[in-house]
Design a protein around this motif. Structure first.
Motif, PDB file in Angstrom:
ATOM      1  N   SER A   9       3.613  10.818   3.625  1.00 43.80           N
ATOM      2  CA  SER A   9       4.075   9.710   4.465  1.00 43.80           C
ATOM      3  C   SER A   9       2.869   9.256   5.272  1.00 43.80           C
ATOM      4  O   SER A   9       2.593   9.797   6.347  1.00 43.80           O
ATOM      5  CB  SER A   9       5.206  10.169   5.393  1.00 43.80           C
ATOM      6  N   SER A  11      -0.046   7.060   7.407  1.00 52.10           N
ATOM      7  CA  SER A  11      -0.149   6.100   8.495  1.00 52.10           C
ATOM      8  C   SER A  11      -0.883   4.869   7.976  1.00 52.10           C
ATOM      9  O   SER A  11      -1.401   4.861   6.867  1.00 52.10           O
ATOM     10  CB  SER A  11      -0.940   6.709   9.657  1.00 52.10           C
ATOM     11  N   LYS A  12      -0.934   3.837   8.786  1.00 49.90           N
ATOM     12  CA  LYS A  12      -1.670   2.622   8.432  1.00 49.90           C
ATOM     13  C   LYS A  12      -3.136   2.950   8.178  1.00 49.90           C
ATOM     14  O   LYS A  12      -3.740   2.470   7.213  1.00 49.90           O
ATOM     15  CB  LYS A  12      -1.532   1.596   9.554  1.00 49.90           C
ATOM     16  N   CYS A  37      -0.270   3.195  -5.139  1.00 47.94           N
ATOM     17  CA  CYS A  37       0.571   4.220  -4.502  1.00 47.94           C
ATOM     18  C   CYS A  37       0.695   5.469  -5.375  1.00 47.94           C
ATOM     19  O   CYS A  37       0.655   6.594  -4.874  1.00 47.94           O
ATOM     20  CB  CYS A  37       1.957   3.656  -4.209  1.00 47.94           C
ATOM     21  N   LYS A  43       4.701   6.738  -1.286  1.00 45.19           N
ATOM     22  CA  LYS A  43       5.838   5.918  -1.694  1.00 45.19           C
ATOM     23  C   LYS A  43       5.535   4.441  -1.444  1.00 45.19           C
ATOM     24  O   LYS A  43       4.927   4.092  -0.431  1.00 45.19           O
ATOM     25  CB  LYS A  43       7.085   6.313  -0.918  1.00 45.19           C
ATOM     26  N   GLU A  44       5.997   3.608  -2.354  1.00 46.19           N
ATOM     27  CA  GLU A  44       5.804   2.164  -2.165  1.00 46.19           C
ATOM     28  C   GLU A  44       6.445   1.689  -0.873  1.00 46.19           C
ATOM     29  O   GLU A  44       5.902   0.826  -0.188  1.00 46.19           O
ATOM     30  CB  GLU A  44       6.389   1.393  -3.352  1.00 46.19           C
ATOM     31  N   GLU A  45       7.599   2.245  -0.532  1.00 44.54           N
ATOM     32  CA  GLU A  45       8.286   1.819   0.700  1.00 44.54           C
ATOM     33  C   GLU A  45       7.445   2.129   1.931  1.00 44.54           C
ATOM     34  O   GLU A  45       7.467   1.383   2.923  1.00 44.54           O
ATOM     35  CB  GLU A  45       9.652   2.481   0.812  1.00 44.54           C
ATOM     36  N   GLU A  46       6.663   3.217   1.867  1.00 47.45           N
ATOM     37  CA  GLU A  46       5.780   3.558   2.984  1.00 47.45           C
ATOM     38  C   GLU A  46       4.632   2.551   3.057  1.00 47.45           C
ATOM     39  O   GLU A  46       4.196   2.173   4.144  1.00 47.45           O
ATOM     40  CB  GLU A  46       5.221   4.976   2.803  1.00 47.45           C
ATOM     41  N   TYR A  48       4.770  -0.595   2.096  1.00 50.63           N
ATOM     42  CA  TYR A  48       5.284  -1.888   2.565  1.00 50.63           C
ATOM     43  C   TYR A  48       5.717  -1.864   4.031  1.00 50.63           C
ATOM     44  O   TYR A  48       5.923  -2.919   4.623  1.00 50.63           O
ATOM     45  CB  TYR A  48       6.424  -2.355   1.662  1.00 50.63           C
ATOM     46  N   LYS A  49       5.846  -0.688   4.601  1.00 53.44           N
ATOM     47  CA  LYS A  49       6.116  -0.602   6.038  1.00 53.44           C
ATOM     48  C   LYS A  49       4.896  -1.049   6.840  1.00 53.44           C
ATOM     49  O   LYS A  49       5.005  -1.484   7.984  1.00 53.44           O
ATOM     50  CB  LYS A  49       6.473   0.835   6.426  1.00 53.44           C
ATOM     51  N   ASN A  50       3.731  -0.930   6.203  1.00 50.90           N
ATOM     52  CA  ASN A  50       2.476  -1.233   6.895  1.00 50.90           C
ATOM     53  C   ASN A  50       1.794  -2.509   6.403  1.00 50.90           C
ATOM     54  O   ASN A  50       1.135  -3.197   7.185  1.00 50.90           O
ATOM     55  CB  ASN A  50       1.505  -0.060   6.723  1.00 50.90           C
TER      56      ASN A  50
END
Length: 219
Positions: A9, A11-12, A37, A43-46, A48-50
């Motif tokens: 997971s 960080s930016k 990724c 994870k791709e979702e991680e 796209y969170k950033n």
């Protein structure tokens, strides 16, 4: 049974670090977020969170160069007492030191696309940062001037500073001198020139700067 690789997971800052390492190792931009990724076990979702895209990372890297430079300046107590010209000079010296630490990435990022205009797209955030920074310097100077004639136009000055930056960036990319000492000279001469232009005493500085550029490029 084989165990699945643990998914991080990030960080930016982690994602930016993974990206910079990826392009330097592969000498290419990731073809997709999915492949990027997968290789970095995130994870791709991680992602796209950033960031919304790979281009988003590219722009963010330049924003971080600017933010880190400003952070260093803010921690320098002496800097707060500098004149506008010396503040701008210190900013440029510090920023290019930041670039020097990341030279391999910067050269790749700006040379990756054959169309220079597309390469400059990633500098949009940096352009806003530099223009706002130089506007503030001129507004500070104007606030203590009583004559309207002696006041500078912040918008015009900030655009001039951005053009100077682009010139210096290209000069630095082509510089082969030890420790990029010629870039340091170019920075000092160009900042003196732009301030002299706006103080209406440009001739000596422009001639001096022109001679330096001619010598470096054509001799």
């Amino acid at each position: 049974m084989t165990s699945k690789a643990k998914v991080k997971s990030p960080s930016k800052a982690n994602i930016i670090s993974y990206y910079m390492n990826y392009v330097l190792e592969h000498e290419a931009v990731p073809k997709s977020v999915f492949k990027f990724c997968k290789e970095n076990k995130i994870k791709e979702e991680e992602f796209y969170k950033n960031f919304g895209s790979v281009k988003g990372i590219q722009k963010a890297i330049w924003d971080i160069f600017f933010e880190n430079t400003m952070d260093l300046l803010s921690k320098n107590k002496e800097y707060q007492e500098f004149s506008s010209k010396d503040k701008m000079l210190t900013f440029f010296f510090t920023f290019f030191e930041m670039l020097k630490l990341n030279r391999s990435y910067v050269l790749f990022a700006l040379n990756e696309d054959k169309n220079p205009l597309k390469s400059i797209e990633q500098l949009k955030g940096l352009r806003n940062g530099i223009r706002n920074f130089t506007k503030e310097l001129i507004e500070e100077d104007n606030s203590v001037k009583t004559s309207k004639i002696s006041k500078h136009q912040p918008g015009l000055f900030s655009e001039g500073a951005w053009v100077q930056f682009l010139f210096l960036l290209k000069f630095w990319m082509d510089d082969t001198s030890a420790d990029f000492e010629k870039t340091d000279i170019a920075i000092e001469k160009s900042i003196k020139t732009i301030f002299d232009v706006f103080d209406n005493t440009p001739l000596d500085s422009i001639i001096d700067f022109g001679k330096f550029i001619y010598k470096e490029k054509f001799s």
